[in-house]
Design a protein around this motif. Structure first.
Motif, PDB file in Angstrom:
ATOM      1  N   LEU A  15      28.511  98.292 106.242  1.00 18.54           N
ATOM      2  CA  LEU A  15      27.246  97.589 106.000  1.00 18.54           C
ATOM      3  C   LEU A  15      26.766  97.832 104.570  1.00 18.54           C
ATOM      4  O   LEU A  15      27.024  98.902 104.046  1.00 18.54           O
ATOM      5  N   PRO A  16      26.094  96.870 103.944  1.00 14.70           N
ATOM      6  CA  PRO A  16      25.613  95.615 104.505  1.00 14.70           C
ATOM      7  C   PRO A  16      26.623  94.478 104.463  1.00 14.70           C
ATOM      8  O   PRO A  16      26.228  93.332 104.663  1.00 14.70           O
ATOM      9  N   ALA A  17      27.884  94.753 104.197  1.00 15.14           N
ATOM     10  CA  ALA A  17      28.860  93.669 104.306  1.00 15.14           C
ATOM     11  C   ALA A  17      29.092  93.386 105.789  1.00 15.14           C
ATOM     12  O   ALA A  17      29.184  94.317 106.586  1.00 15.14           O
ATOM     13  N   PHE A  18      29.167  92.120 106.139  1.00 15.07           N
ATOM     14  CA  PHE A  18      29.562  91.701 107.484  1.00 15.07           C
ATOM     15  C   PHE A  18      28.578  92.144 108.558  1.00 15.07           C
ATOM     16  O   PHE A  18      28.943  92.788 109.549  1.00 15.07           O
ATOM     17  N   VAL A  19      27.314  91.827 108.329  1.00 15.07           N
ATOM     18  CA  VAL A  19      26.296  91.993 109.367  1.00 15.07           C
ATOM     19  C   VAL A  19      26.635  91.063 110.528  1.00 15.07           C
ATOM     20  O   VAL A  19      27.271  90.037 110.339  1.00 15.07           O
ATOM     21  N   GLY A  20      26.215  91.444 111.725  1.00 18.11           N
ATOM     22  CA  GLY A  20      26.308  90.537 112.868  1.00 18.11           C
ATOM     23  C   GLY A  20      27.631  90.590 113.594  1.00 18.11           C
ATOM     24  O   GLY A  20      28.362  91.572 113.488  1.00 18.11           O
ATOM     25  N   PRO A  21      27.945  89.544 114.368  1.00 19.41           N
ATOM     26  CA  PRO A  21      29.101  89.616 115.257  1.00 19.41           C
ATOM     27  C   PRO A  21      30.424  89.457 114.507  1.00 19.41           C
ATOM     28  O   PRO A  21      30.468  88.879 113.426  1.00 19.41           O
TER      29      PRO A  21
ATOM     30  N   LEU B 168      18.389  93.480 112.912  1.00 17.43           N
ATOM     31  CA  LEU B 168      19.783  93.685 113.289  1.00 17.43           C
ATOM     32  C   LEU B 168      20.613  94.320 112.157  1.00 17.43           C
ATOM     33  O   LEU B 168      20.657  93.806 111.049  1.00 17.43           O
ATOM     34  N   ASP B 169      21.276  95.436 112.462  1.00 18.19           N
ATOM     35  CA  ASP B 169      22.211  96.095 111.541  1.00 18.19           C
ATOM     36  C   ASP B 169      21.567  96.497 110.212  1.00 18.19           C
ATOM     37  O   ASP B 169      22.254  96.617 109.197  1.00 18.19           O
ATOM     38  N   ALA B 170      20.264  96.669 110.215  1.00 17.94           N
ATOM     39  CA  ALA B 170      19.561  96.955 108.961  1.00 17.94           C
ATOM     40  C   ALA B 170      18.854  98.308 108.969  1.00 17.94           C
ATOM     41  O   ALA B 170      18.132  98.640 108.038  1.00 17.94           O
ATOM     42  N   GLY B 171      19.049  99.115 109.992  1.00 16.67           N
ATOM     43  CA  GLY B 171      18.361 100.406 110.079  1.00 16.67           C
ATOM     44  C   GLY B 171      18.954 101.434 109.132  1.00 16.67           C
ATOM     45  O   GLY B 171      20.001 101.214 108.509  1.00 16.67           O
TER      46      GLY B 171
ATOM     47  N   HIS C 243      33.749  93.784  89.663  1.00 15.38           N
ATOM     48  CA  HIS C 243      32.368  93.720  90.155  1.00 15.38           C
ATOM     49  C   HIS C 243      31.986  95.108  90.637  1.00 15.38           C
ATOM     50  O   HIS C 243      32.744  95.750  91.356  1.00 15.38           O
ATOM     51  N   HIS C 244      30.784  95.557  90.252  1.00 11.18           N
ATOM     52  CA  HIS C 244      30.426  96.943  90.550  1.00 11.18           C
ATOM     53  C   HIS C 244      29.775  97.098  91.917  1.00 11.18           C
ATOM     54  O   HIS C 244      28.725  97.704  92.058  1.00 11.18           O
ATOM     55  N   SER C 245      30.450  96.566  92.924  1.00  9.06           N
ATOM     56  CA  SER C 245      30.087  96.884  94.311  1.00  9.06           C
ATOM     57  C   SER C 245      31.311  96.656  95.185  1.00  9.06           C
ATOM     58  O   SER C 245      32.296  96.064  94.756  1.00  9.06           O
ATOM     59  N   PHE C 246      31.193  97.117  96.408  1.00 15.71           N
ATOM     60  CA  PHE C 246      32.222  96.873  97.391  1.00 15.71           C
ATOM     61  C   PHE C 246      31.966  95.492  97.977  1.00 15.71           C
ATOM     62  O   PHE C 246      31.275  95.352  98.978  1.00 15.71           O
ATOM     63  N   LEU C 247      32.504  94.465  97.348  1.00 11.08           N
ATOM     64  CA  LEU C 247      32.284  93.081  97.809  1.00 11.08           C
ATOM     65  C   LEU C 247      32.804  92.914  99.228  1.00 11.08           C
ATOM     66  O   LEU C 247      33.790  93.553  99.584  1.00 11.08           O
ATOM     67  N   PRO C 248      32.172  92.066 100.052  1.00  8.03           N
ATOM     68  CA  PRO C 248      31.072  91.164  99.731  1.00  8.03           C
ATOM     69  C   PRO C 248      29.686  91.783  99.849  1.00  8.03           C
ATOM     70  O   PRO C 248      28.716  91.029  99.865  1.00  8.03           O
ATOM     71  N   ALA C 249      29.573  93.085  99.936  1.00  8.44           N
ATOM     72  CA  ALA C 249      28.236  93.664  99.873  1.00  8.44           C
ATOM     73  C   ALA C 249      27.738  93.576  98.431  1.00  8.44           C
ATOM     74  O   ALA C 249      28.498  93.835  97.505  1.00  8.44           O
TER      75      ALA C 249
ATOM     76  N   ALA D  42      22.435  98.671  96.254  1.00 11.82           N
ATOM     77  CA  ALA D  42      23.073  99.710  97.066  1.00 11.82           C
ATOM     78  C   ALA D  42      22.128 100.885  97.267  1.00 11.82           C
ATOM     79  O   ALA D  42      22.021 101.451  98.358  1.00 11.82           O
ATOM     80  N   TYR D  43      21.421 101.220  96.190  1.00  8.78           N
ATOM     81  CA  TYR D  43      20.485 102.333  96.280  1.00  8.78           C
ATOM     82  C   TYR D  43      19.360 102.008  97.260  1.00  8.78           C
ATOM     83  O   TYR D  43      18.985 102.828  98.106  1.00  8.78           O
ATOM     84  N   GLU D  44      18.843 100.780  97.165  1.00  6.67           N
ATOM     85  CA  GLU D  44      17.774 100.368  98.068  1.00  6.67           C
ATOM     86  C   GLU D  44      18.217 100.412  99.527  1.00  6.67           C
ATOM     87  O   GLU D  44      17.463 100.781 100.415  1.00  6.67           O
TER      88      GLU D  44
END
Lengths: 286, 286, 286, 286
Positions: free
Chosen positions: B197-203, B228-231, D193-199, D209-211
């Motif tokens: 997370l937060p990649a691929f939230v949901g089902p 959803l998936d944001a805690g 890209h400076h993240s673990f895409l697709p995040a 990411a920090y947030e």
């Protein structure tokens, strides 16, 4: 606002955190970071605190704080050390021909990722003089031969004194320092060994690793002691290899691990995040 | 010798460690582990201490300690919690059909690697009843249909009360709990989401990951909140994949990551090593 | 549609892939996976292919393919092996008292992540009999005493024959098999050693690792040879530890590494993904 | 002895490896490395072979080989490409102000870990001119403003032509290239890209990411396509962070991940180890 770091080691005993933090509190110190580790019920106590002088500043408070800590140290049989956070830590980096570890240290000190200053670069070869000069750092060529080892080490001592060196970093320095030399810098010489110690002690660890057919290769940053490659370990890491990797690949991949492991160890060491006891280290990393 | 854990959260202020450790010291508590974290100069202060009652023990000291902490809490506007180290932490594990996360929790609680007791296993399917029975843990089948969601959640509430549950663990429970249900267990419901997370939230996160062609797949253990998936995230880890891995391989490799990440999160949570603030966590791991 | 796996090892020589793939093509085999590795210009050639019989199937083609490969093998001095993909691989798992490695193998074979069947579980203790019985797998208790070692190993041989065992897995079996026994199962006995070999050979590796103050602990799955802990390495992995981890933590964290490393090694071995040459392995993993 | 690399992509079909390896064998090519990947029974076939011309060399054989492959390509509807192993691969590196990725590419190309030549460095800032000059590489300052974007890109095209550039590397180039520009270099522009895409698509991923309070931060090297941060991923990696790491620590740790991930992607790309299909990559790494 002045920042300080306080390191304490002693036998664990009830009330010790209260006693230390009380002295800090009544001297106007605000703790911003506090790490502690106790080993076992009748064991050892290690502590690292960062604090700011909030109410006042100046020499007077500083001396009062020190004298109060001296009294505390007597009472609790503490070893302790107080360092100013902003004081520059002076490094002497010793190299031979390989540039990757030196490069990493130059890069990370220059951009401030490692809070230290490389005061001098020393080598038994001339190869890396140009690199040193590009970074405007004094470079000394001290050849080492069996016959003149004592003389070479005397020059090293002299440079340590001249540049007020706090720590010597052996950044792939392919010479073994004498027991006598080493004994004068306890926990002040950091070496990077190109294996996952204690596997592959001694020369040509990548050859040894390749012969053994390992699936991971590693590097170890440790304090140098009289016994070869046996000093307290500060940091280790590994990288995966497989059957397709030949000896040159081991060296290539290993270089990446070496420079990262050494840079981490130096970063933590200069920030007073490493405490040594016996042949072990307590590391409070960030 | 009785052991306790003290958790404190408040605004950072000079002298707070001194004040807390002083109360502990004069009540005969010997701190065996102390973790602290301050965020920024005018920021938040988080603390976790483990201590033993060394001089005496018994209810009287305990009450005195609590009343002194109550006074301290007023003075410093602290939130605090004191728990007995040996008190059993009761888990309800919710599952659907997949057994790998439940298996790991059963195995680690049984051998004491996670210091907690799985009091009850609840599922919307019958598949894992036999596994539960092998471990002699009560198993409840609560089917979930859109029409009867409220009724199902009422049964959940009832089981939480009946078994004095401290924490609900969603170990691949493929149902979304209602906002109302979730709001009654703040930082008491842990979910394992099968993506980084937060990649691929949901089902179907593995389907999404496979479609995107990622080179690492991950899992995330987090507290469940209304969104959803944001805690708040407790732990994450990843494993390498490549082009040869098909969707089934993603799921197979992912199962290994999921169970390890969930087990770590539960281990730390039941040992009071996780503090939540806003949507973030402070974790003092071991 | 029948699937096969072909393994080839020989000296590298021009045209060898063409020759092998030509035989496969004209016998109606469609290659679905092809891994090859050549070591050096005048070196060794290793190959693993999976293929389906697409046009026809049945014994006749199979025999024709084999006889053509026999001819090829003579011409190119190849060692080769052809196995049916769906043939069950029979494992004997040897254990002492620790259950974590056995548990992992049971779980992964049962759900098909490892394509093999645990035919028999053998132990020098009674502790894990119940676990074996829960999975309905025959369990044999063969005590081992110095005086009766030969007799115990004779019983082992007998079980290997009775259950048509392909591979013996030492899943924390705390006994050393005799050189004579080992020599009869070349590359057919897999051991998990609880250290990052060659560091900490022999007994009590976690004690050794703890004493040395390492920052990573590991596990090594290897084929058993006459020399203790010195056989060809199949897989290794590590996990980070620090000063707070005591010996029990080393063991707890180590268990996780051990079972994962052993399961990977067994998975690859039973899928004919591991080739041994000298003291090294070529592994084509998935 | 001349070395070549052959890349093939087509629909999978029986006999294709035999056909290709037969052409190579009868033209005196000795395969030294062979990687193949087939996706599904009626799926795609990807192949990469390295081979030496052993018997003879010279242009004649080369042309014969090419014409035979042309015929094969027609028959099997293959896409294919043949490159000389020793031909220099020319890179244009585009940067803004951050030097860490450029530094890594300079270091690794100079010591031969990446087999390519940085022919030109292009930036929308002057900051890194000195670094370029130290390495004696032409540096071009091309400022980018919304009004003059087309003009800036025209200059880029011109430099690509002038320096016979094979691949453009965006080494923390903080500008978005136009769809039109990008479309002219399919699978020839690599971005880090400076993240673990697709995040964390888009700007300021470390802030995001920090947030979110993640426990791992990552970097992603991918081919640039018209859609922002959505092109085929070549490589990704992550590093652990915790609550003590502030935004600046995320950036500091992230820089290490970025430069390593980008260097790996470029190394594999210039060695023809990356094949693109749809939005995915097949990578045969070393």
């Amino acid at each position: 606002m002045k920042g300080y770091r306080l390191l304490v080691a002693c036998l664990d005993q009830p009330g010790i955190i209260a006693a230390i933090s009380h002295v800090l509190a009544r001297n106007g110190c605000n703790i911003t970071s506090f790490d502690q580790y106790s080993e076992g019920p009748a064991g050892l106590f290690f502590m690292r605190a960062e604090f700011d002088m909030v109410h006042h500043s100046g020499d007077f408070d500083h001396e009062k704080l020190i004298s109060e800590f001296d009294r505390l140290a007597l009472e609790y049989h503490m070893q302790w050390r107080l360092t100013e956070r902003d004081r520059a830590h002076h490094l002497a980096v010793l190299v031979s021909r390989e540039d990757h570890c030196l490069n990493e240290l130059l890069w990370q000190t220059e951009r401030g990722d490692i809070h230290a200053e490389i005061s001098v670069i020393i080598s038994n070869h001339e190869d890396l003089r140009e690199l040193a000069e590009h970074f405007r750092i004094p470079f000394y060529y001290i050849p080492v031969t069996p016959a003149q080892k004592a003389q070479s080490e005397e020059k090293l001592h002299q440079l340590v004194r001249d540049y007020a060196i706090d720590t010597l970093v052996l950044a792939r320095y392919m010479q073994i320092l004498s027991e006598d030399f080493v004994s004068q810098y306890p926990a002040q010489i950091i070496n990077i060994h190109h294996s996952f110690l204690p596997a592959f002690v001694g020369p040509k660890p990548y050859h040894q690793a390749y012969e053994r057919g390992v699936k991971l290769i590693g590097a170890t940053a440790h304090y140098v002691t009289a016994e070869l490659d046996a000093g307290p370990i500060i940091e280790q890491d590994v990288h995966r290899v497989d059957h397709r990797h030949q000896l040159d690949d081991f060296k290539r991949i290993g270089r990446q691990v070496e420079r990262i492991v050494l840079a981490r160890a130096v970063k933590w060491h200069v920030a007073d995040r490493v405490l040594v006891y016996g042949n072990r280290t307590v590391v409070f990393p960030i």
